[in-house]
Scaffold this motif. Sequence first.
Motif, mmCIF file in Angstrom:
data_model
loop_
_atom_site.group_PDB
_atom_site.id
_atom_site.type_symbol
_atom_site.label_atom_id
_atom_site.label_comp_id
_atom_site.label_asym_id
_atom_site.label_seq_id
_atom_site.Cartn_x
_atom_site.Cartn_y
_atom_site.Cartn_z
ATOM 1 N N MET A 68 0.829 -1.206 0.000
ATOM 2 C CA MET A 68 0.000 0.000 0.000
ATOM 3 C C MET A 68 0.867 1.261 0.000
ATOM 4 S SD MET A 68 -3.057 -1.044 -0.223
ATOM 5 C CE MET A 68 -3.996 0.390 0.157
ATOM 6 N N LEU A 69 1.990 1.233 0.714
ATOM 7 C CA LEU A 69 2.923 2.360 0.701
ATOM 8 C C LEU A 69 3.485 2.575 -0.703
ATOM 9 C CD1 LEU A 69 4.590 4.506 2.258
ATOM 10 C CD2 LEU A 69 6.281 2.710 2.647
ATOM 11 N N LYS A 124 3.720 5.898 -5.584
ATOM 12 C CA LYS A 124 3.567 6.007 -7.041
ATOM 13 C C LYS A 124 2.482 7.010 -7.414
ATOM 14 C CE LYS A 124 6.731 3.318 -8.480
ATOM 15 N NZ LYS A 124 7.862 3.810 -9.221
ATOM 16 N N SER A 125 1.377 7.042 -6.671
ATOM 17 C CA SER A 125 0.322 7.993 -7.002
ATOM 18 C C SER A 125 0.768 9.435 -6.715
ATOM 19 C CB SER A 125 -0.958 7.673 -6.227
ATOM 20 O OG SER A 125 -0.805 7.957 -4.863
ATOM 21 N N LYS A 151 2.633 14.662 -9.228
ATOM 22 C CA LYS A 151 3.611 15.751 -9.338
ATOM 23 C C LYS A 151 3.948 16.073 -10.787
ATOM 24 C CE LYS A 151 5.999 15.570 -4.936
ATOM 25 N NZ LYS A 151 7.296 15.416 -4.270
ATOM 26 N N LYS A 152 3.802 15.127 -11.662
ATOM 27 C CA LYS A 152 4.188 15.336 -13.070
ATOM 28 C C LYS A 152 3.153 16.134 -13.813
ATOM 29 C CE LYS A 152 7.057 11.309 -13.524
ATOM 30 N NZ LYS A 152 7.322 10.073 -14.239
#
Length: 68
Positions: free
Chosen positions: A55-56, A61-62, A67-68
């Motif tokens: 989950m971390l 990743k999300s 941020k992109k």
Amino acid sequence: MRRSPLTAGLLYLGLGVLFTIFAVQNVSESGWGFFSYLFVILATLDFGSGIRMIMLHIKIKSIQKNKK
């Protein structure tokens, strides 16, 4: 050397499966004794840690994707 949370999570899940197999074998051979309970407790902790690490990884990743 740092590992990604996904790698650590999969490792913990693998250990959880291994301890579950040990617990099942131990119970079938000698019933519910000390080591059976120990294997069940270790498997539970490893499954919990594995799920938390995966989950971390998903959360990291999300955040990186946003941020992109």
